[in-house]
Write a protein that holds these residues in place. Sequence first.
Motif, PDB file in Angstrom:
ATOM      1  N   ASP A   6       0.386  14.891 -14.082  1.00  0.00           N
ATOM      2  CA  ASP A   6       1.176  13.755 -13.639  1.00  0.00           C
ATOM      3  C   ASP A   6       1.092  13.641 -12.118  1.00  0.00           C
ATOM      4  OD1 ASP A   6       1.886  13.473 -16.261  1.00  0.00           O
ATOM      5  OD2 ASP A   6       3.901  14.304 -16.023  1.00  0.00           O
ATOM      6  N   VAL A   7       0.794  12.447 -11.630  1.00  0.00           N
ATOM      7  CA  VAL A   7       0.702  12.222 -10.194  1.00  0.00           C
ATOM      8  C   VAL A   7       1.352  10.883  -9.852  1.00  0.00           C
ATOM      9  CG1 VAL A   7      -1.409  13.590  -9.904  1.00  0.00           C
ATOM     10  CG2 VAL A   7      -1.567  11.130 -10.366  1.00  0.00           C
ATOM     11  N   VAL A   8       1.719  10.729  -8.593  1.00  0.00           N
ATOM     12  CA  VAL A   8       2.208   9.454  -8.077  1.00  0.00           C
ATOM     13  C   VAL A   8       1.212   8.975  -7.035  1.00  0.00           C
ATOM     14  CG1 VAL A   8       4.049   8.253  -6.869  1.00  0.00           C
ATOM     15  CG2 VAL A   8       4.611  10.026  -8.538  1.00  0.00           C
ATOM     16  N   GLU A   9       0.631   7.819  -7.276  1.00  0.00           N
ATOM     17  CA  GLU A   9      -0.349   7.228  -6.372  1.00  0.00           C
ATOM     18  C   GLU A   9       0.256   5.990  -5.716  1.00  0.00           C
ATOM     19  OE1 GLU A   9      -4.324   8.378  -9.033  1.00  0.00           O
ATOM     20  OE2 GLU A   9      -3.626   6.288  -8.910  1.00  0.00           O
ATOM     21  N   SER A  10      -0.496   5.411  -4.810  1.00  0.00           N
ATOM     22  CA  SER A  10      -0.141   4.129  -4.216  1.00  0.00           C
ATOM     23  C   SER A  10      -1.316   3.179  -4.361  1.00  0.00           C
ATOM     24  CB  SER A  10       0.218   4.284  -2.734  1.00  0.00           C
ATOM     25  OG  SER A  10       1.413   5.016  -2.580  1.00  0.00           O
ATOM     26  N   TRP A  26       1.668  -5.688 -10.516  1.00  0.00           N
ATOM     27  CA  TRP A  26       2.980  -5.966 -11.095  1.00  0.00           C
ATOM     28  C   TRP A  26       3.918  -4.831 -10.701  1.00  0.00           C
ATOM     29  CZ3 TRP A  26       4.788 -10.284 -13.264  1.00  0.00           C
ATOM     30  CH2 TRP A  26       3.877 -11.208 -13.793  1.00  0.00           C
ATOM     31  N   CYS A  27       5.151  -5.166 -10.354  1.00  0.00           N
ATOM     32  CA  CYS A  27       6.099  -4.141  -9.953  1.00  0.00           C
ATOM     33  C   CYS A  27       7.519  -4.565 -10.316  1.00  0.00           C
ATOM     34  CB  CYS A  27       6.005  -3.878  -8.446  1.00  0.00           C
ATOM     35  SG  CYS A  27       6.362  -5.307  -7.410  1.00  0.00           S
ATOM     36  N   ASP A  28       8.420  -3.591 -10.244  1.00  0.00           N
ATOM     37  CA  ASP A  28       9.849  -3.869 -10.319  1.00  0.00           C
ATOM     38  C   ASP A  28      10.493  -3.175  -9.130  1.00  0.00           C
ATOM     39  OD1 ASP A  28       9.922  -1.185 -11.015  1.00  0.00           O
ATOM     40  OD2 ASP A  28      10.742  -1.498 -13.018  1.00  0.00           O
ATOM     41  N   ASP A  29      11.818  -2.999  -9.149  1.00  0.00           N
ATOM     42  CA  ASP A  29      12.498  -2.415  -7.996  1.00  0.00           C
ATOM     43  C   ASP A  29      12.196  -0.934  -7.820  1.00  0.00           C
ATOM     44  OD1 ASP A  29      13.601  -4.885  -7.576  1.00  0.00           O
ATOM     45  OD2 ASP A  29      15.567  -4.386  -8.433  1.00  0.00           O
ATOM     46  N   ALA A  30      11.646  -0.274  -8.846  1.00  0.00           N
ATOM     47  CA  ALA A  30      11.379   1.166  -8.771  1.00  0.00           C
ATOM     48  C   ALA A  30       9.926   1.482  -8.421  1.00  0.00           C
ATOM     49  CB  ALA A  30      11.747   1.841 -10.086  1.00  0.00           C
ATOM     50  N   GLY A  31       9.041   0.490  -8.407  1.00  0.00           N
ATOM     51  CA  GLY A  31       7.649   0.759  -8.077  1.00  0.00           C
ATOM     52  C   GLY A  31       6.690  -0.108  -8.867  1.00  0.00           C
ATOM     53  N   VAL A  32       5.427   0.262  -8.831  1.00  0.00           N
ATOM     54  CA  VAL A  32       4.363  -0.492  -9.492  1.00  0.00           C
ATOM     55  C   VAL A  32       4.358  -0.172 -10.982  1.00  0.00           C
ATOM     56  CG1 VAL A  32       1.857  -0.805  -9.645  1.00  0.00           C
ATOM     57  CG2 VAL A  32       2.966  -0.599  -7.406  1.00  0.00           C
ATOM     58  N   THR A  33       4.290  -1.209 -11.799  1.00  0.00           N
ATOM     59  CA  THR A  33       4.202  -1.025 -13.250  1.00  0.00           C
ATOM     60  C   THR A  33       2.783  -1.235 -13.771  1.00  0.00           C
ATOM     61  OG1 THR A  33       4.864  -3.335 -13.597  1.00  0.00           O
ATOM     62  CG2 THR A  33       6.614  -1.664 -13.638  1.00  0.00           C
ATOM     63  N   CYS A  34       1.960  -1.965 -13.034  1.00  0.00           N
ATOM     64  CA  CYS A  34       0.567  -2.161 -13.439  1.00  0.00           C
ATOM     65  C   CYS A  34      -0.273  -2.443 -12.199  1.00  0.00           C
ATOM     66  CB  CYS A  34       0.431  -3.311 -14.437  1.00  0.00           C
ATOM     67  SG  CYS A  34      -1.242  -3.502 -15.131  1.00  0.00           S
ATOM     68  N   ARG A  35      -1.366  -1.706 -12.032  1.00  0.00           N
ATOM     69  CA  ARG A  35      -2.248  -1.881 -10.880  1.00  0.00           C
ATOM     70  C   ARG A  35      -3.375  -2.872 -11.181  1.00  0.00           C
ATOM     71  NH1 ARG A  35      -4.504   3.212  -7.826  1.00  0.00           N
ATOM     72  NH2 ARG A  35      -5.321   1.429  -6.634  1.00  0.00           N
ATOM     73  N   ARG A  77      -4.545  -1.020 -15.039  1.00  0.00           N
ATOM     74  CA  ARG A  77      -3.946   0.219 -15.544  1.00  0.00           C
ATOM     75  C   ARG A  77      -2.433   0.164 -15.408  1.00  0.00           C
ATOM     76  NH1 ARG A  77      -6.383   5.641 -13.327  1.00  0.00           N
ATOM     77  NH2 ARG A  77      -8.020   4.985 -14.802  1.00  0.00           N
ATOM     78  N   GLN A  78      -1.747   0.465 -16.519  1.00  0.00           N
ATOM     79  CA  GLN A  78      -0.288   0.470 -16.525  1.00  0.00           C
ATOM     80  C   GLN A  78       0.256   1.840 -16.140  1.00  0.00           C
ATOM     81  OE1 GLN A  78      -0.574  -1.447 -20.597  1.00  0.00           O
ATOM     82  NE2 GLN A  78       1.430  -2.163 -19.943  1.00  0.00           N
ATOM     83  N   GLY A  79       1.438   1.855 -15.524  1.00  0.00           N
ATOM     84  CA  GLY A  79       2.101   3.096 -15.169  1.00  0.00           C
ATOM     85  C   GLY A  79       2.744   3.755 -16.373  1.00  0.00           C
ATOM     86  N   ARG A  80       3.098   5.009 -16.222  1.00  0.00           N
ATOM     87  CA  ARG A  80       3.658   5.777 -17.334  1.00  0.00           C
ATOM     88  C   ARG A  80       5.133   5.451 -17.569  1.00  0.00           C
ATOM     89  NH1 ARG A  80       2.613  11.891 -17.606  1.00  0.00           N
ATOM     90  NH2 ARG A  80       2.940  11.402 -19.789  1.00  0.00           N
ATOM     91  N   GLY A  99       0.791  -1.226   0.000  1.00  0.00           N
ATOM     92  CA  GLY A  99       0.000   0.000   0.000  1.00  0.00           C
ATOM     93  C   GLY A  99       0.816   1.266   0.000  1.00  0.00           C
ATOM     94  N   ASN A 100       2.144   1.124   0.051  1.00  0.00           N
ATOM     95  CA  ASN A 100       3.012   2.318   0.038  1.00  0.00           C
ATOM     96  C   ASN A 100       3.900   2.385  -1.196  1.00  0.00           C
ATOM     97  OD1 ASN A 100       4.691   0.202   0.647  1.00  0.00           O
ATOM     98  ND2 ASN A 100       5.546   1.089   2.515  1.00  0.00           N
ATOM     99  N   GLU A 101       3.651   1.511  -2.161  1.00  0.00           N
ATOM    100  CA  GLU A 101       4.454   1.502  -3.381  1.00  0.00           C
ATOM    101  C   GLU A 101       4.091   2.688  -4.270  1.00  0.00           C
ATOM    102  OE1 GLU A 101       3.665  -2.827  -2.171  1.00  0.00           O
ATOM    103  OE2 GLU A 101       2.517  -0.951  -2.319  1.00  0.00           O
ATOM    104  N   ALA A 102       5.030   3.108  -5.118  1.00  0.00           N
ATOM    105  CA  ALA A 102       4.810   4.249  -6.016  1.00  0.00           C
ATOM    106  C   ALA A 102       4.251   3.774  -7.350  1.00  0.00           C
ATOM    107  CB  ALA A 102       6.110   5.004  -6.236  1.00  0.00           C
ATOM    108  N   PHE A 103       3.241   4.495  -7.827  1.00  0.00           N
ATOM    109  CA  PHE A 103       2.648   4.223  -9.138  1.00  0.00           C
ATOM    110  C   PHE A 103       2.447   5.555  -9.832  1.00  0.00           C
ATOM    111  CE2 PHE A 103      -1.206   3.738 -11.820  1.00  0.00           C
ATOM    112  CZ  PHE A 103      -0.748   2.759 -12.687  1.00  0.00           C
ATOM    113  N   ASP A 104       3.160   5.749 -10.943  1.00  0.00           N
ATOM    114  CA  ASP A 104       3.082   7.026 -11.659  1.00  0.00           C
ATOM    115  C   ASP A 104       1.997   6.959 -12.726  1.00  0.00           C
ATOM    116  OD1 ASP A 104       4.722   5.143 -13.042  1.00  0.00           O
ATOM    117  OD2 ASP A 104       5.431   6.739 -14.354  1.00  0.00           O
ATOM    118  N   THR A 105       1.094   7.937 -12.689  1.00  0.00           N
ATOM    119  CA  THR A 105      -0.043   7.936 -13.596  1.00  0.00           C
ATOM    120  C   THR A 105      -0.461   9.374 -13.875  1.00  0.00           C
ATOM    121  OG1 THR A 105      -2.254   6.995 -13.948  1.00  0.00           O
ATOM    122  CG2 THR A 105      -1.736   7.717 -11.718  1.00  0.00           C
TER     123      THR A 105
END
Length: 237
Positions: free
Chosen positions: A152-156, A164-173, A178-181, A140-146
Amino acid sequence: MRDLETFLHGAHVDDAVFELRPDYRALLVAVDGLAAVGSSSEDELLAAAERHAGALLETSPVDELPHIAAWREAYRAFGAKPQRTRNSLEALTRRAPDGLPRINALTDLYNAISVLHQLPIGGEDLDRYVGPPRLVRAAGNEAFDTVAGGADVVESPDPGEVVWCDDAGVTCRRWNWRQGRRTTLRDDSRSALFILDALDPMTDDELNAAADDLVDHLGRLGPDPRTARRLITNPNA
């Protein structure tokens, strides 16, 4: 030169996800050596997908199509409301009779394959990944850019949400909502990761047929692209 097999070997689906859906399978296709292609070259494939969706919807409501119904159940399992946040397959199938979006060659390609084979597919720019892909239940504290409201905002994600995520944050919620930017495929993307999501009643043969179709079309988007694939299944099934 990127080692696609090593990259895919690092991909992981957490046991907590398989506890939600023991029948879940992820088929990952990595590709390198793509040519930069701007405008879509997939108009015929998109048109075929639009016709296919129209034919399906003439015989069944969208939420009763077998794989879409299965994904609706999967969304409810982690607390999402499928009527408000639709899985990518349902969103595209609903839209297809009135015309699928035309975005860029790679995105248009996997959207068309998604509708034609009736499974969710995500496409990511592999060069923008930081570490391997992982499918987990979010803290619930991961970064998701959308984008929200044109900005442009960063959500969690919500705690417990499948992401889906990698070491930098969420890639798809929400599994495939929805995929990240950051990892979005662009006109100049030369490497890509495609994630094909399957639940019962889709068979492994049907899943692999979708991947074969995708790889065949990817082969037309570069002089000699290299591909690798990996199927991730429930080790306890």
